[in-house]
Write a protein that holds these residues in place. Structure first.
Motif, PDB file in Angstrom:
ATOM      1  N   ALA A  10     -30.007   8.769 -33.996  1.00 16.82           N
ATOM      2  CA  ALA A  10     -28.951   9.760 -33.787  1.00 16.82           C
ATOM      3  C   ALA A  10     -28.429   9.748 -32.354  1.00 16.82           C
ATOM      4  CB  ALA A  10     -29.463  11.155 -34.148  1.00 16.82           C
ATOM      5  N   ALA A  11     -29.243   9.348 -31.413  1.00 17.30           N
ATOM      6  CA  ALA A  11     -28.815   9.282 -30.014  1.00 17.30           C
ATOM      7  C   ALA A  11     -27.667   8.286 -29.816  1.00 17.30           C
ATOM      8  CB  ALA A  11     -29.999   8.913 -29.122  1.00 17.30           C
ATOM      9  N   ASP A  12     -27.493   7.354 -30.739  1.00 21.02           N
ATOM     10  CA  ASP A  12     -26.428   6.349 -30.640  1.00 21.02           C
ATOM     11  C   ASP A  12     -25.057   6.892 -31.057  1.00 21.02           C
ATOM     12  OD1 ASP A  12     -28.370   4.476 -29.899  1.00 21.02           O
ATOM     13  OD2 ASP A  12     -28.677   3.826 -31.977  1.00 21.02           O
ATOM     14  N   LEU A  13     -25.016   8.084 -31.665  1.00 21.58           N
ATOM     15  CA  LEU A  13     -23.759   8.622 -32.189  1.00 21.58           C
ATOM     16  C   LEU A  13     -22.743   8.925 -31.093  1.00 21.58           C
ATOM     17  CD1 LEU A  13     -25.199  10.956 -34.941  1.00 21.58           C
ATOM     18  CD2 LEU A  13     -23.897   8.842 -35.290  1.00 21.58           C
ATOM     19  N   ARG A  14     -23.190   9.422 -29.973  1.00 17.95           N
ATOM     20  CA  ARG A  14     -22.269   9.744 -28.876  1.00 17.95           C
ATOM     21  C   ARG A  14     -21.527   8.493 -28.407  1.00 17.95           C
ATOM     22  NH1 ARG A  14     -23.590  13.374 -23.572  1.00 17.95           N
ATOM     23  NH2 ARG A  14     -21.443  13.558 -22.911  1.00 17.95           N
ATOM     24  N   GLY A  15     -22.268   7.413 -28.227  1.00 16.91           N
ATOM     25  CA  GLY A  15     -21.653   6.147 -27.824  1.00 16.91           C
ATOM     26  C   GLY A  15     -20.701   5.617 -28.882  1.00 16.91           C
ATOM     27  N   LEU A  16     -21.059   5.798 -30.156  1.00 21.46           N
ATOM     28  CA  LEU A  16     -20.181   5.378 -31.244  1.00 21.46           C
ATOM     29  C   LEU A  16     -18.845   6.108 -31.160  1.00 21.46           C
ATOM     30  CD1 LEU A  16     -19.472   4.052 -33.990  1.00 21.46           C
ATOM     31  CD2 LEU A  16     -20.563   6.042 -35.059  1.00 21.46           C
ATOM     32  N   ARG A  17     -18.877   7.426 -31.000  1.00 20.71           N
ATOM     33  CA  ARG A  17     -17.635   8.199 -30.938  1.00 20.71           C
ATOM     34  C   ARG A  17     -16.738   7.715 -29.802  1.00 20.71           C
ATOM     35  NH1 ARG A  17     -21.275  12.368 -32.373  1.00 20.71           N
ATOM     36  NH2 ARG A  17     -21.560  12.935 -30.195  1.00 20.71           N
ATOM     37  N   ALA A  18     -17.315   7.525 -28.628  1.00 20.98           N
ATOM     38  CA  ALA A  18     -16.528   7.081 -27.471  1.00 20.98           C
ATOM     39  C   ALA A  18     -15.963   5.678 -27.701  1.00 20.98           C
ATOM     40  CB  ALA A  18     -17.388   7.119 -26.214  1.00 20.98           C
ATOM     41  N   SER A  19     -16.783   4.786 -28.204  1.00 24.44           N
ATOM     42  CA  SER A  19     -16.352   3.406 -28.424  1.00 24.44           C
ATOM     43  C   SER A  19     -15.315   3.320 -29.540  1.00 24.44           C
ATOM     44  CB  SER A  19     -17.578   2.552 -28.753  1.00 24.44           C
ATOM     45  OG  SER A  19     -17.232   1.205 -28.847  1.00 24.44           O
ATOM     46  N   LEU A  20     -15.463   4.134 -30.565  1.00 22.93           N
ATOM     47  CA  LEU A  20     -14.506   4.166 -31.661  1.00 22.93           C
ATOM     48  C   LEU A  20     -13.149   4.665 -31.185  1.00 22.93           C
ATOM     49  CD1 LEU A  20     -14.031   3.794 -34.685  1.00 22.93           C
ATOM     50  CD2 LEU A  20     -14.884   6.109 -35.017  1.00 22.93           C
ATOM     51  N   ARG A  21     -13.145   5.724 -30.398  1.00 21.11           N
ATOM     52  CA  ARG A  21     -11.887   6.236 -29.833  1.00 21.11           C
ATOM     53  C   ARG A  21     -11.193   5.156 -28.999  1.00 21.11           C
ATOM     54  NH1 ARG A  21     -10.829  11.724 -28.899  1.00 21.11           N
ATOM     55  NH2 ARG A  21     -12.128  13.107 -30.136  1.00 21.11           N
ATOM     56  N   GLU A  22     -11.964   4.449 -28.189  1.00 20.30           N
ATOM     57  CA  GLU A  22     -11.413   3.391 -27.336  1.00 20.30           C
ATOM     58  C   GLU A  22     -10.841   2.266 -28.193  1.00 20.30           C
ATOM     59  OE1 GLU A  22     -12.618   0.048 -26.438  1.00 20.30           O
ATOM     60  OE2 GLU A  22     -10.926  -0.048 -25.097  1.00 20.30           O
ATOM     61  N   ALA A  23     -11.553   1.881 -29.253  1.00 18.39           N
ATOM     62  CA  ALA A  23     -11.089   0.791 -30.114  1.00 18.39           C
ATOM     63  C   ALA A  23      -9.804   1.174 -30.847  1.00 18.39           C
ATOM     64  CB  ALA A  23     -12.183   0.424 -31.123  1.00 18.39           C
ATOM     65  N   LEU A  24      -9.728   2.384 -31.374  1.00 15.11           N
ATOM     66  CA  LEU A  24      -8.522   2.825 -32.084  1.00 15.11           C
ATOM     67  C   LEU A  24      -7.306   2.810 -31.167  1.00 15.11           C
ATOM     68  CD1 LEU A  24     -10.069   5.729 -34.154  1.00 15.11           C
ATOM     69  CD2 LEU A  24      -9.066   3.634 -35.081  1.00 15.11           C
ATOM     70  N   THR A  25      -7.517   3.187 -29.921  1.00 16.42           N
ATOM     71  CA  THR A  25      -6.425   3.180 -28.948  1.00 16.42           C
ATOM     72  C   THR A  25      -6.078   1.743 -28.543  1.00 16.42           C
ATOM     73  OG1 THR A  25      -7.158   5.330 -28.140  1.00 16.42           O
ATOM     74  CG2 THR A  25      -5.665   4.097 -26.730  1.00 16.42           C
ATOM     75  N   ARG A  26      -7.097   0.933 -28.264  1.00 14.26           N
ATOM     76  CA  ARG A  26      -6.886  -0.448 -27.827  1.00 14.26           C
ATOM     77  C   ARG A  26      -6.128  -1.266 -28.866  1.00 14.26           C
ATOM     78  NH1 ARG A  26     -11.832  -1.816 -27.001  1.00 14.26           N
ATOM     79  NH2 ARG A  26     -12.190  -2.959 -28.909  1.00 14.26           N
ATOM     80  N   TYR A  27      -6.473  -1.098 -30.131  1.00 16.06           N
ATOM     81  CA  TYR A  27      -5.804  -1.855 -31.183  1.00 16.06           C
ATOM     82  C   TYR A  27      -4.475  -1.234 -31.598  1.00 16.06           C
ATOM     83  CZ  TYR A  27     -10.026  -4.650 -31.739  1.00 16.06           C
ATOM     84  OH  TYR A  27     -11.085  -5.502 -31.528  1.00 16.06           O
ATOM     85  N   GLY A  28      -4.102  -0.125 -30.970  1.00 12.41           N
ATOM     86  CA  GLY A  28      -2.831   0.509 -31.271  1.00 12.41           C
ATOM     87  C   GLY A  28      -2.781   1.154 -32.640  1.00 12.41           C
ATOM     88  N   LEU A  29      -3.959   1.495 -33.194  1.00  8.62           N
ATOM     89  CA  LEU A  29      -4.002   2.081 -34.523  1.00  8.62           C
ATOM     90  C   LEU A  29      -3.579   3.546 -34.512  1.00  8.62           C
ATOM     91  CD1 LEU A  29      -7.285   0.514 -35.886  1.00  8.62           C
ATOM     92  CD2 LEU A  29      -4.949  -0.275 -36.171  1.00  8.62           C
ATOM     93  N   VAL A  30      -3.753   4.184 -33.369  1.00  5.92           N
ATOM     94  CA  VAL A  30      -3.374   5.589 -33.237  1.00  5.92           C
ATOM     95  C   VAL A  30      -2.610   5.724 -31.934  1.00  5.92           C
ATOM     96  CG1 VAL A  30      -4.209   7.942 -33.067  1.00  5.92           C
ATOM     97  CG2 VAL A  30      -5.439   6.316 -34.478  1.00  5.92           C
ATOM     98  N   GLN A  31      -1.435   6.323 -32.010  1.00  8.51           N
ATOM     99  CA  GLN A  31      -0.648   6.549 -30.807  1.00  8.51           C
ATOM    100  C   GLN A  31       0.308   7.709 -31.026  1.00  8.51           C
ATOM    101  OE1 GLN A  31       2.151   3.109 -30.330  1.00  8.51           O
ATOM    102  NE2 GLN A  31       0.622   2.090 -31.569  1.00  8.51           N
TER     103      GLN A  31
END
Length: 142
Positions: free
Chosen positions: A24-45
């Motif tokens: 469960a400690a890995d969830l915080r990093g997942l959320r941050a990395s997922l947000r970064e990936a969605l923005t980087r790939y231009g999936l959400v803007q």
């Protein structure tokens, strides 16, 4: 209890990123990395950026928490994309059980993850491979 719809993600979906979680400690990093990936790939803007990112992070957290709590490690979260949507696919290694939509009582502390995913996603379904049980949720691409 009601079973979740059985279906694989769209066959034209392309894998963008994968995260492996062990606790469960890995969830915080997942959320941050997922947000970064969605923005980087231009999936959400645009002006809905924070709302969409928040909903996707919430669903990813709920599905990954379920996998960590009820499945067998490791939990694997994959971000996929099609022309129309992006997809979160969360896998665990317990192929002996099927996911069920629980009717959680108002005072229960859990049991609402899949219901929440269904309420804010375009589609939610599950499928199994020889090694994993996968639950996926899709979101429209703005």
């Amino acid at each position: 209890m009601v079973q979740l719809r059985t279906s694989s993600p769209p066959p034209q979906a392309t894998e963008l990123e994968t995260w492996t979680l062990g606790a469960a400690a890995d969830l915080r990093g997942l959320r941050a990395s997922l947000r970064e990936a969605l923005t980087r790939y231009g999936l959400v803007q645009g002006e809905d950026l924070d709302e969409v990112l928040g909903l996707v992070a919430l669903v990813a957290t709920e599905l990954a928490t379920n996998a960590l709590r009820h499945g067998l490690p490791p939990t694997i979260v994959t971000l996929l994309v099609t022309d129309e949507c992006f997809i979160l696919d969360v896998a665990d290694h317990d192929v002996s059980t099927a996911p069920e939509l629980d009717d959680a009582a108002p005072l229960d502390s859990g049991g609402r993850g899949l219901l929440l995913a269904e309420s804010v996603s375009r589609a939610v379904a599950w499928y199994a491979t020889p090694d994993t049980k996968n639950i996926w949720a899709s979101f429209p691409r703005p």
